[in-house]
Design a protein around this motif. Sequence first.
Motif, mmCIF file in Angstrom:
data_model
loop_
_atom_site.group_PDB
_atom_site.id
_atom_site.type_symbol
_atom_site.label_atom_id
_atom_site.label_comp_id
_atom_site.label_asym_id
_atom_site.label_seq_id
_atom_site.Cartn_x
_atom_site.Cartn_y
_atom_site.Cartn_z
ATOM 1 N N PHE A 60 -5.592 57.197 -34.304
ATOM 2 C CA PHE A 60 -5.199 56.763 -32.966
ATOM 3 C C PHE A 60 -4.694 55.329 -33.046
ATOM 4 N N GLN A 61 -3.694 55.010 -32.226
ATOM 5 C CA GLN A 61 -3.120 53.667 -32.198
ATOM 6 C C GLN A 61 -3.153 53.112 -30.776
ATOM 7 N N THR A 62 -3.499 51.837 -30.664
ATOM 8 C CA THR A 62 -3.494 51.197 -29.353
ATOM 9 C C THR A 62 -3.111 49.730 -29.498
ATOM 10 N N ARG A 63 -2.461 49.223 -28.488
ATOM 11 C CA ARG A 63 -2.073 47.813 -28.447
ATOM 12 C C ARG A 63 -2.710 47.168 -27.223
ATOM 13 N N VAL A 64 -3.407 46.064 -27.436
ATOM 14 C CA VAL A 64 -4.061 45.325 -26.359
ATOM 15 C C VAL A 64 -3.537 43.895 -26.368
ATOM 16 N N ASN A 65 -3.061 43.434 -25.214
ATOM 17 C CA ASN A 65 -2.536 42.072 -25.074
ATOM 18 C C ASN A 65 -3.524 41.209 -24.294
ATOM 19 N N GLU A 66 -3.837 40.038 -24.835
ATOM 20 C CA GLU A 66 -4.633 39.046 -24.114
ATOM 21 C C GLU A 66 -3.670 38.159 -23.321
ATOM 22 N N LEU A 67 -3.784 38.168 -22.017
ATOM 23 C CA LEU A 67 -2.898 37.358 -21.195
ATOM 24 C C LEU A 67 -3.487 35.991 -20.892
ATOM 25 N N ARG A 68 -4.808 35.832 -21.056
ATOM 26 C CA ARG A 68 -5.465 34.532 -20.922
ATOM 27 C C ARG A 68 -6.590 34.466 -21.946
ATOM 28 N N TYR A 69 -6.725 33.312 -22.572
ATOM 29 C CA TYR A 69 -7.788 33.147 -23.551
ATOM 30 C C TYR A 69 -9.075 32.732 -22.843
ATOM 31 N N GLY A 70 -10.180 33.354 -23.228
ATOM 32 C CA GLY A 70 -11.469 33.013 -22.646
ATOM 33 C C GLY A 70 -11.714 33.618 -21.289
ATOM 34 N N GLU A 71 -10.861 34.547 -20.854
ATOM 35 C CA GLU A 71 -11.015 35.198 -19.561
ATOM 36 C C GLU A 71 -10.654 36.672 -19.704
ATOM 37 N N LEU A 72 -11.201 37.485 -18.824
ATOM 38 C CA LEU A 72 -10.899 38.908 -18.864
ATOM 39 C C LEU A 72 -9.594 39.177 -18.131
ATOM 40 N N VAL A 73 -8.497 39.058 -18.854
ATOM 41 C CA VAL A 73 -7.170 39.414 -18.350
ATOM 42 C C VAL A 73 -6.482 40.144 -19.494
ATOM 43 N N LEU A 74 -6.625 41.457 -19.516
ATOM 44 C CA LEU A 74 -6.145 42.275 -20.624
ATOM 45 C C LEU A 74 -5.145 43.306 -20.143
ATOM 46 N N GLU A 75 -4.205 43.623 -21.012
ATOM 47 C CA GLU A 75 -3.195 44.635 -20.720
ATOM 48 C C GLU A 75 -3.097 45.578 -21.914
ATOM 49 N N CYS A 76 -3.125 46.866 -21.645
ATOM 50 C CA CYS A 76 -2.992 47.886 -22.683
ATOM 51 C C CYS A 76 -1.854 48.819 -22.288
ATOM 52 N N CYS A 77 -0.749 48.730 -23.005
ATOM 53 C CA CYS A 77 0.405 49.556 -22.648
ATOM 54 C C CYS A 77 0.741 50.581 -23.725
ATOM 55 N N THR A 78 0.002 50.585 -24.812
ATOM 56 C CA THR A 78 0.193 51.607 -25.849
ATOM 57 C C THR A 78 -1.160 52.167 -26.221
ATOM 58 N N ALA A 79 -1.298 53.477 -26.098
ATOM 59 C CA ALA A 79 -2.534 54.167 -26.480
ATOM 60 C C ALA A 79 -2.171 55.620 -26.698
ATOM 61 N N ARG A 80 -2.134 56.025 -27.970
ATOM 62 C CA ARG A 80 -1.690 57.400 -28.276
ATOM 63 C C ARG A 80 -2.169 57.836 -29.660
ATOM 64 N N PRO A 81 -2.331 59.103 -29.871
ATOM 65 C CA PRO A 81 -2.587 59.604 -31.227
ATOM 66 C C PRO A 81 -1.380 59.333 -32.109
ATOM 67 N N LEU A 82 -1.621 59.128 -33.395
ATOM 68 C CA LEU A 82 -0.537 58.846 -34.327
ATOM 69 C C LEU A 82 0.474 59.992 -34.305
ATOM 70 N N GLY A 83 1.734 59.640 -34.186
ATOM 71 C CA GLY A 83 2.792 60.653 -34.146
ATOM 72 C C GLY A 83 3.429 60.769 -32.780
ATOM 73 N N GLU A 84 2.690 60.433 -31.727
ATOM 74 C CA GLU A 84 3.270 60.443 -30.391
ATOM 75 C C GLU A 84 4.081 59.170 -30.195
ATOM 76 N N THR A 85 5.221 59.296 -29.548
ATOM 77 C CA THR A 85 6.084 58.146 -29.313
ATOM 78 C C THR A 85 5.832 57.589 -27.926
ATOM 79 N N HIS A 86 5.924 56.276 -27.816
ATOM 80 C CA HIS A 86 5.739 55.616 -26.532
ATOM 81 C C HIS A 86 6.394 54.254 -26.599
#
Length: 346
Positions: free
Chosen positions: A112-138
């Motif tokens: 499985f592959q996922t990408r998580v972006n931290e939008l602020r350091y030291g605070e809970l501001v997270l964005e996840c725009c990629t989350a898929r099993p390997l082989g799926e395109t997104h």
Amino acid sequence: MVAFLSGYPRKEVDRLRRSYMKEVNKSEGFDVSGLPVPDSAPGLTEHICNDTCSPLILLYAKLGLHRYNLVQGKNLQPSSVKKYNKSMGSVNSSYYITLVAIDPATQLLQTFQTRVNELRYGELVLECCTARPLGETHICGIKKSSDHKPVEDLLHTFPEWPPKNPFKKSKRCYVLKKSELRENDDWIRLYLELAVAASNRDTLENHLVSNLKIVKVAIDTTSTQEGLDLFAIVYIRYKDSCEARVGKDVDRVAVVRRFFNEGMGSFSLVGQNLGIIQKKSNKQLLRFKPWLLYTPRWRLKAYRHSGLTLSRRVPKTRSMEFFLSQFTFRDDFTKKGKESECETVL
């Protein structure tokens, strides 16, 4: 290992940079093994997880699976993290995580592959725009459509406390029963652990977040956003027994807002946590409750760092000094680490 290229002419450096980004984009950032990073390029560093992995990376991996399960109606669970690539050049990093997930129903393993972006350091501001099993395109991008409302404001503002205590029965907030809390414990605990981990980055490696005890959970039933699916605001009252992290500030509350925007393909979490601190006055024992700070005459916002920020004018009949003297606030960033039972050997 990351190899940096230096001593080349400017045109050659630009060519190498374009070539590097082309190779990175082929795998969408999930495979950069052996790629040399040109000077001043937004490169990625590769980290291989053998038997152990950073607690923060494990939480980010769970967040990616949670996003996939919530949107796709699946029930994949994390098995292990194989590797992750981390962006360089900023304290706010992007993490490209490759992990092994398991389907409890079939016991089948899949990458499985996922990408998580931290939008602020030291605070809970997270964005996840990629989350898929390997082989799926997104493709993680923004679809410009009038049907979807921009969510920039939601990414840059923390959710606020309601006017009344959210943990008491009301028309606005629904308090989960014990049975409902058990059924939803996995994602509620994930939100809480992320809220605590995000604000304790410096001590996270040594202090566990698994010791957090959830006391009550309430969900805002009146919050709706046009063009946003899976929108929710969750209030969590909990106890943190880690003295090295919170001192004697054991009773705490957290508020987390989640939203998934189909037009952006983005799942985001924004939140903060606060302590409920007691201070004895001449008349009574006062307890800080964020929801009690909202009145018709003035409104104060509670923030994680320094406690309060004045939003409206305080009546002249009571000075700001008098009001603040009734409360004590804890700054999570000024606490010094202490030895306690919450430490773990990595």
